[in-house]
Write a protein that holds these residues in place. Structure first.
Motif, PDB file in Angstrom:
ATOM      1  N   GLY A   1       5.361 -28.007 -10.074  1.00 44.95           N
ATOM      2  CA  GLY A   1       4.855 -29.370 -10.019  1.00 44.95           C
ATOM      3  C   GLY A   1       5.794 -30.371  -9.383  1.00 44.95           C
ATOM      4  N   THR A   2       7.052 -30.000  -9.172  1.00 48.10           N
ATOM      5  CA  THR A   2       8.045 -30.951  -8.665  1.00 48.10           C
ATOM      6  C   THR A   2       7.863 -31.203  -7.177  1.00 48.10           C
ATOM      7  OG1 THR A   2       9.645 -30.217 -10.316  1.00 48.10           O
ATOM      8  CG2 THR A   2      10.501 -31.442  -8.429  1.00 48.10           C
ATOM      9  N   ALA A   3       7.689 -32.473  -6.835  1.00 46.57           N
ATOM     10  CA  ALA A   3       7.603 -32.865  -5.433  1.00 46.57           C
ATOM     11  C   ALA A   3       8.931 -33.429  -4.940  1.00 46.57           C
ATOM     12  CB  ALA A   3       6.496 -33.891  -5.232  1.00 46.57           C
ATOM     13  N   GLU A   4       9.587 -34.209  -5.794  1.00 46.51           N
ATOM     14  CA  GLU A   4      10.873 -34.811  -5.456  1.00 46.51           C
ATOM     15  C   GLU A   4      11.784 -34.743  -6.676  1.00 46.51           C
ATOM     16  OE1 GLU A   4      11.356 -35.432  -2.433  1.00 46.51           O
ATOM     17  OE2 GLU A   4       9.346 -35.781  -1.621  1.00 46.51           O
TER      18      GLU A   4
ATOM     19  N   ALA B   1      22.348 -37.790  -6.317  1.00 42.64           N
ATOM     20  CA  ALA B   1      21.714 -37.007  -5.257  1.00 42.64           C
ATOM     21  C   ALA B   1      20.210 -37.222  -5.350  1.00 42.64           C
ATOM     22  CB  ALA B   1      22.042 -35.525  -5.405  1.00 42.64           C
ATOM     23  N   CYS B   2      19.510 -37.064  -4.236  1.00 45.41           N
ATOM     24  CA  CYS B   2      18.052 -37.230  -4.255  1.00 45.41           C
ATOM     25  C   CYS B   2      17.439 -36.503  -3.069  1.00 45.41           C
ATOM     26  CB  CYS B   2      17.661 -38.698  -4.232  1.00 45.41           C
ATOM     27  SG  CYS B   2      18.279 -39.633  -2.811  1.00 45.41           S
ATOM     28  N   THR B   3      16.197 -36.108  -3.225  1.00 45.17           N
ATOM     29  CA  THR B   3      15.484 -35.430  -2.140  1.00 45.17           C
ATOM     30  C   THR B   3      14.735 -36.399  -1.245  1.00 45.17           C
ATOM     31  OG1 THR B   3      13.587 -35.083  -3.602  1.00 45.17           O
ATOM     32  CG2 THR B   3      15.221 -33.295  -3.469  1.00 45.17           C
ATOM     33  N   THR B   4      14.594 -37.658  -1.671  1.00 48.21           N
ATOM     34  CA  THR B   4      13.940 -38.689  -0.874  1.00 48.21           C
ATOM     35  C   THR B   4      14.479 -40.047  -1.284  1.00 48.21           C
ATOM     36  OG1 THR B   4      11.812 -39.741  -0.345  1.00 48.21           O
ATOM     37  CG2 THR B   4      12.040 -38.820  -2.541  1.00 48.21           C
ATOM     38  N   GLU B   5      14.459 -40.992  -0.371  1.00 51.35           N
ATOM     39  CA  GLU B   5      14.973 -42.316  -0.668  1.00 51.35           C
ATOM     40  C   GLU B   5      14.129 -43.048  -1.709  1.00 51.35           C
ATOM     41  OE1 GLU B   5      17.910 -43.819   0.282  1.00 51.35           O
ATOM     42  OE2 GLU B   5      18.247 -41.728   0.833  1.00 51.35           O
ATOM     43  N   ALA B   6      12.894 -42.589  -1.912  1.00 52.96           N
ATOM     44  CA  ALA B   6      12.060 -43.193  -2.954  1.00 52.96           C
ATOM     45  C   ALA B   6      12.696 -43.012  -4.325  1.00 52.96           C
ATOM     46  CB  ALA B   6      10.665 -42.576  -2.929  1.00 52.96           C
ATOM     47  N   VAL B   7      13.339 -41.884  -4.548  1.00 53.27           N
ATOM     48  CA  VAL B   7      14.018 -41.635  -5.815  1.00 53.27           C
ATOM     49  C   VAL B   7      15.173 -42.616  -5.988  1.00 53.27           C
ATOM     50  CG1 VAL B   7      15.394 -39.961  -7.106  1.00 53.27           C
ATOM     51  CG2 VAL B   7      13.342 -39.213  -5.891  1.00 53.27           C
ATOM     52  N   ARG B   8      15.918 -42.854  -4.935  1.00 51.14           N
ATOM     53  CA  ARG B   8      17.019 -43.817  -4.992  1.00 51.14           C
ATOM     54  C   ARG B   8      16.486 -45.226  -5.291  1.00 51.14           C
ATOM     55  NH1 ARG B   8      21.897 -42.722  -2.942  1.00 51.14           N
ATOM     56  NH2 ARG B   8      21.019 -41.182  -1.480  1.00 51.14           N
ATOM     57  N   ALA B   9      15.335 -45.535  -4.736  1.00 46.25           N
ATOM     58  CA  ALA B   9      14.735 -46.845  -4.965  1.00 46.25           C
ATOM     59  C   ALA B   9      14.324 -47.017  -6.429  1.00 46.25           C
ATOM     60  CB  ALA B   9      13.533 -47.039  -4.049  1.00 46.25           C
ATOM     61  N   VAL B  10      13.864 -45.940  -7.068  1.00 45.70           N
ATOM     62  CA  VAL B  10      13.513 -46.004  -8.486  1.00 45.70           C
ATOM     63  C   VAL B  10      14.747 -46.350  -9.313  1.00 45.70           C
ATOM     64  CG1 VAL B  10      12.681 -44.702 -10.472  1.00 45.70           C
ATOM     65  CG2 VAL B  10      11.586 -44.400  -8.262  1.00 45.70           C
ATOM     66  N   ASP B  11      15.874 -45.703  -9.015  1.00 46.00           N
ATOM     67  CA  ASP B  11      17.108 -46.003  -9.734  1.00 46.00           C
ATOM     68  C   ASP B  11      17.559 -47.435  -9.484  1.00 46.00           C
ATOM     69  OD1 ASP B  11      17.223 -43.488 -10.820  1.00 46.00           O
ATOM     70  OD2 ASP B  11      18.611 -42.693  -9.321  1.00 46.00           O
ATOM     71  N   ALA B  12      17.429 -47.885  -8.232  1.00 49.43           N
ATOM     72  CA  ALA B  12      17.843 -49.247  -7.895  1.00 49.43           C
ATOM     73  C   ALA B  12      17.047 -50.277  -8.683  1.00 49.43           C
ATOM     74  CB  ALA B  12      17.687 -49.491  -6.395  1.00 49.43           C
ATOM     75  N   ALA B  13      15.780 -49.983  -8.947  1.00 48.91           N
ATOM     76  CA  ALA B  13      14.933 -50.916  -9.700  1.00 48.91           C
ATOM     77  C   ALA B  13      15.404 -51.070 -11.141  1.00 48.91           C
ATOM     78  CB  ALA B  13      13.486 -50.428  -9.677  1.00 48.91           C
ATOM     79  N   GLN B  14      16.176 -50.100 -11.637  1.00 56.19           N
ATOM     80  CA  GLN B  14      16.663 -50.168 -13.014  1.00 56.19           C
ATOM     81  C   GLN B  14      17.880 -51.081 -13.161  1.00 56.19           C
ATOM     82  OE1 GLN B  14      15.013 -48.404 -15.565  1.00 56.19           O
ATOM     83  NE2 GLN B  14      13.562 -48.097 -13.898  1.00 56.19           N
ATOM     84  N   ARG B  15      18.501 -51.420 -12.042  1.00 51.70           N
ATOM     85  CA  ARG B  15      19.747 -52.175 -12.154  1.00 51.70           C
ATOM     86  C   ARG B  15      19.700 -53.553 -11.495  1.00 51.70           C
ATOM     87  NH1 ARG B  15      21.292 -47.909  -8.406  1.00 51.70           N
ATOM     88  NH2 ARG B  15      21.546 -48.736  -6.304  1.00 51.70           N
ATOM     89  N   SER B  16      18.591 -53.887 -10.858  1.00 51.62           N
ATOM     90  CA  SER B  16      18.562 -55.166 -10.161  1.00 51.62           C
ATOM     91  C   SER B  16      17.147 -55.715 -10.099  1.00 51.62           C
ATOM     92  CB  SER B  16      19.115 -55.002  -8.738  1.00 51.62           C
ATOM     93  OG  SER B  16      18.304 -54.121  -7.993  1.00 51.62           O
ATOM     94  N   GLY B  17      17.088 -56.971  -9.755  1.00 56.52           N
ATOM     95  CA  GLY B  17      15.788 -57.594  -9.541  1.00 56.52           C
ATOM     96  C   GLY B  17      15.232 -58.270 -10.774  1.00 56.52           C
TER      97      GLY B  17
END
Length: 243
Positions: free
Chosen positions: A49-52, A68-84
């Motif tokens: 079931g894992t896509a990323e 580490a990440c397989t796509t920049e979308a994963v990095r963006a999810v983490d970034a949303a946890q620390r800013s904004g």
């Protein structure tokens, strides 16, 4: 980095083969960064079931970064946890301080994971790799559809996470030992340089390295590098921070 002939998981024997191959690939990686890169690639191949996938590192309770990440979308999810302004009051990883696994069937239904849903990552399986005093590392698996990770995926994910955890610990210990040996060598070189250039004994030369470290609020190792590069390199005492 990752073996291309990892078998499918139609039988328990093939799962065992896949995990053995994963263990080999993880331990063949050089250093923590390559180990994490290998881990997320393996997760996408092995866990149903894992896509990323991504590895999230939390330090001091709030500092979040993507290992580490397989796509920049994963990095963006983490970034949303620390800013904004829409940063959630309770991050998606909060429960992993107490539990080894957290599964979210639909990220769109949880304010803490809405960022993932907006990026097309609708399912999330979070597997704790390690935890300590205000430090946490997580293997996050994502799927594009809701309710993508069943109990079998969770079991396989936990087995893989155990291998990743051991490999990361080993890689970090090896890195620390290598750095410690290098640090010892450069401090020894710097001490020798000061002894020769300033006519000091070993104890006084080392004391001056420590004093410069305290005055400039940098590591003794960094002062030692500077001494070796400037005084030891024939550039005189200027810029060494030692008097």
């Amino acid at each position: 980095m990752v073996s291309s002939d990892i078998p499918d998981m139609r039988t328990g024997f093939r799962l065992a083969e896949a995990l053995a191959g994963a263990a080999t690939a993880l331990h063949a990686a050089e250093g923590p960064e390559q180990t994490m890169d290998t881990a997320v690639a393996l997760a996408r191949e092995i866990v149903p079931g894992t896509a990323e996938a991504g590895i999230t590192l939390i330090e001091r309770g709030t500092r979040v970064r993507t290992g580490a990440c397989t796509t920049e979308a994963v990095r963006a999810v983490d970034a949303a946890q620390r800013s904004g302004p829409q940063r959630p009051a309770a991050p998606y990883w909060e429960a992993l301080w107490e539990r080894p696994v957290v599964r979210r069937e639909d990220t769109a239904r949880d304010p803490a994971t809405e960022a993932a849903a907006k990026l097309g990552l609708r399912s999330l399986l979070s597997l704790r790799l390690s935890s300590g005093y205000r430090r946490l590392s997580i293997l996050n698996l994502y799927a594009s559809g809701a309710d993508a990770f069943d109990d079998r995926a969770v079991r396989i994910g936990r087995l893989l996470a155990a291998h990743v955890s051991v490999a990361l610990d080993s890689a970090r210990v090896q890195e620390q030992l290598t750095e410690a040996m290098h640090t010892r060598d450069v401090i020894g070189q710097a001490t020798g340089v000061l002894m020769a250039k300033l006519d000091l004994d070993a104890r006084e030369a080392f004391r001056r390295l420590v004093r410069a470290s305290q005055q400039e609020n940098v590591k003794v190792r960094d002062i030692a590098f500077r001494v070796v590069e400037t005084i030891g390199g024939g550039n005189g005492e200027r810029g060494s921070g030692i008097d």
